[in-house]
Scaffold this active site. Structure first.
Site, PDB file in Angstrom:
ATOM      1  CB  SER A 154      -5.653   0.799  15.211  1.00 19.01           C
ATOM      2  OG  SER A 154      -4.995   0.291  14.085  1.00 19.01           O
ATOM      3  CG  ASP A 202      -4.527  -1.715   8.304  1.00 17.61           C
ATOM      4  OD1 ASP A 202      -4.315  -2.562   7.424  1.00 17.61           O
ATOM      5  OD2 ASP A 202      -3.709  -1.422   9.188  1.00 17.61           O
ATOM      6  N   GLY A 262      -3.110  -8.092  14.615  1.00 17.13           N
ATOM      7  CA  GLY A 262      -2.810  -7.791  13.214  1.00 17.13           C
ATOM      8  C   GLY A 262      -4.054  -7.819  12.349  1.00 17.13           C
ATOM      9  CE1 TYR A 307       3.496  -1.459   7.889  1.00 10.32           C
ATOM     10  CE2 TYR A 307       3.955   0.887   8.140  1.00 10.32           C
ATOM     11  CZ  TYR A 307       3.254  -0.140   7.534  1.00 10.32           C
ATOM     12  OH  TYR A 307       2.320   0.153   6.572  1.00 10.32           O
ATOM     13  CG  ASP A 331      -0.497  -0.129   2.543  1.00 11.28           C
ATOM     14  OD1 ASP A 331       0.723  -0.370   2.710  1.00 11.28           O
ATOM     15  OD2 ASP A 331      -1.293   0.000   3.497  1.00 11.28           O
TER      16      ASP A 331
HETATM   17  C1  GLA Z   1      -0.172  -2.907   8.364  1.00 10.72           C
HETATM   18  C2  GLA Z   1      -0.388  -1.476   7.903  1.00 10.72           C
HETATM   19  C3  GLA Z   1      -0.952  -1.454   6.482  1.00 10.72           C
HETATM   20  C4  GLA Z   1      -0.113  -2.308   5.536  1.00 10.72           C
HETATM   21  C5  GLA Z   1       0.130  -3.675   6.140  1.00 10.72           C
HETATM   22  C6  GLA Z   1       1.057  -4.508   5.315  1.00 10.72           C
HETATM   23  O1  GLA Z   1      -1.402  -3.571   8.486  1.00 10.72           O
HETATM   24  O2  GLA Z   1      -1.285  -0.828   8.769  1.00 10.72           O
HETATM   25  O3  GLA Z   1      -1.009  -0.121   6.039  1.00 10.72           O
HETATM   26  O4  GLA Z   1       1.076  -1.667   5.206  1.00 10.72           O
HETATM   27  O5  GLA Z   1       0.660  -3.586   7.452  1.00 10.72           O
HETATM   28  O6  GLA Z   1       0.474  -4.825   4.099  1.00 10.72           O
END
Ligand code: GLA
Length: 389
Positions: A131, A180, A127, A232, A40
């Site tokens: 949020s 998300d 995961g 991240y 993304d």
């Molecule tokens: C998390 C982030 C998303 C995306 C995923 C990996 O969920 O919040 O924006 O980058 O990781 O695809």
């Protein structure tokens, strides 16, 4: 828990916390991403579904510009004037709530203070975008109570999703891409959603596994995971660095992978780029596979995605790798981590009749490795954010 009892719990807690009645209850789902991971923020493609698990907001406006926020998970009432909301203020979970009116106001919408109690059926820290579900139910409530009309169509929902992402990035300080929030606001029941972060488009793709005797098993590894930690952000940074070296605005624009790999000296950067470029291609292939109802192919793509995330992007962890291996051995068509990684959840595409056996195999493998027992459940593609009461 059924939708009604979850909404009822939010309402009961609202009455107890603030007195009187909420104006209504709004709900927004968590997500699993079928494929297209860490794409993304590279202007790439993702293919999420919304989960049946949702976060509920019992909500009422206030005239004095104050935000009063509580959760059925405890922690008391957090109070902050909307005018005082800023990066890091308020800290903790309420930043994800308060950031939404802050971002909507910045985008030019007239919104004000409120009382809210949230109740979440989306497991936190799994995961699965708890949020984004939290931001999404608040965004949906604000759109309705201020008659912004943004829930009416996908264009409006895209605006809400962008506000939620801004809340998360700027107020809560988590540097996530838009996957998300777009999933929580824009998904449709019975469909996966092809998200294109180059043009912000979203195309629903029919996704009815039950009709094919299949099911999607989610395994919450319960391994600790946090997006606000540095890993991240460092992956994002590596992608930006590689794009700069390659002279492209984003890795989406890499059309010749071999030439790009040759142009990079650093082996780590090379592997990061190889993941992103091949993962975007796998999303396109998955769309074709789904159209052709070739689920063995979809499973193969899940497997290839996980392996790329494991070896090239290096965002898996022992619990995720053990889940995926055990599921594959137990007969899954394919399995992969979903979401940001470093813990969190995995998904397995399984024959519906074998879902329980695959879940059992994963539990046994966890026991064998001395890991905490995982949570497992089967999910359907569900609806995006909406008023529920
Ligand atoms: C998390 C982030 C998303 C995306 C995923 C990996 O969920 O919040 O924006 O980058 O990781 O695809």
């Amino acid at each position: 828990m059924t939708e009604n009892s979850s909404a009822d719990r939010a309402v009961a807690a609202f009455r107890e916390t603030f007195g009187g009645e909420p104006a209504g209850v709004w709900a927004a789902p968590g997500r699993v991403n079928l494929i297209g991971e860490h794409t993304d923020y590279n202007a790439g493609l993702c293919l999420p579904i919304a989960l049946p698990q949702r976060t509920y907001a019992a909500f009422r406006t206030r005239e004095d510009g104050l935000l009063r926020m509580a959760s059925t998970m405890g922690g008391g009432v957090v109070e902050v004037p909307l005018d005082d909301v800023a990066p890091g203020t308020p800290a903790g979970w309420s930043g994800y709530v308060a950031g939404v009116p802050w971002a909507l106001r910045r985008a030019g919408f007239v919104v004000g203070g409120f009382d809210v109690v949230v109740h979440s059926d989306v497991p936190v820290g799994a995961g699965l975008s708890s949020s984004a579900a939290l931001e999404g139910c608040v965004a949906a409530a604000l759109s309705d109570v201020h008659e912004l009309g943004l829930l009416a169509d996908d264009a409006g929902r895209a605006i809400l999703a962008d506000a939620c992402r801004a809340a998360e990035n700027e107020i809560a300080g988590a540097p996530t891409g838009g996957l998300d929030q777009a999933s929580s606001l824009r998904c449709k029941a019975g469909h996966a959603l092809l998200l294109d972060f180059q043009d912000n488009s979203a195309v629903p793709v029919p996704f009815d596994l039950a009709a094919h005797g299949l099911a999607l098993l989610v395994v919450d590894t319960r391994a600790p995971h946090a997006l606000v930690d540095g890993q991240y952000a460092s992956r994002r940074q590596a992608c930006e660095e590689a794009a700069a070296i390659l002279g492209v605005a984003s890795l989406r624009e890499v059309t010749d992978l071999d030439a790009a790999l040759e142009a990079l000296d650093d082996d780590v950067l090379r592997r990061r780029v190889r993941h992103v470029v091949t993962e975007i291609a796998r999303v396109s292939e998955a769309i074709t596979a789904l159209k052709e109802e070739d689920f063995a192919w979809v499973g193969d793509l899940f497997n290839a995605s996980h392996d790329s995330l494991r070896w090239d992007y290096e965002v898996t962890c022992p619990e995720l790798d053990v889940t995926v291996e055990a599921a594959r051995v137990a007969g899954a068509l394919g399995a992969r981590m979903t979401g940001g990684g470093f813990g969190g959840s995995a998904i397995a595409l399984v024959r519906a009749s074998e879902a329980e056996a695959v879940a059992d195999a994963v539990r046994k493998a966890f026991a064998h490795h001395g890991f905490r027992e995982p949570e497992t459940f089967v999910v359907d593609a569900s609806e995006g954010a909406a008023r529920v009461d």
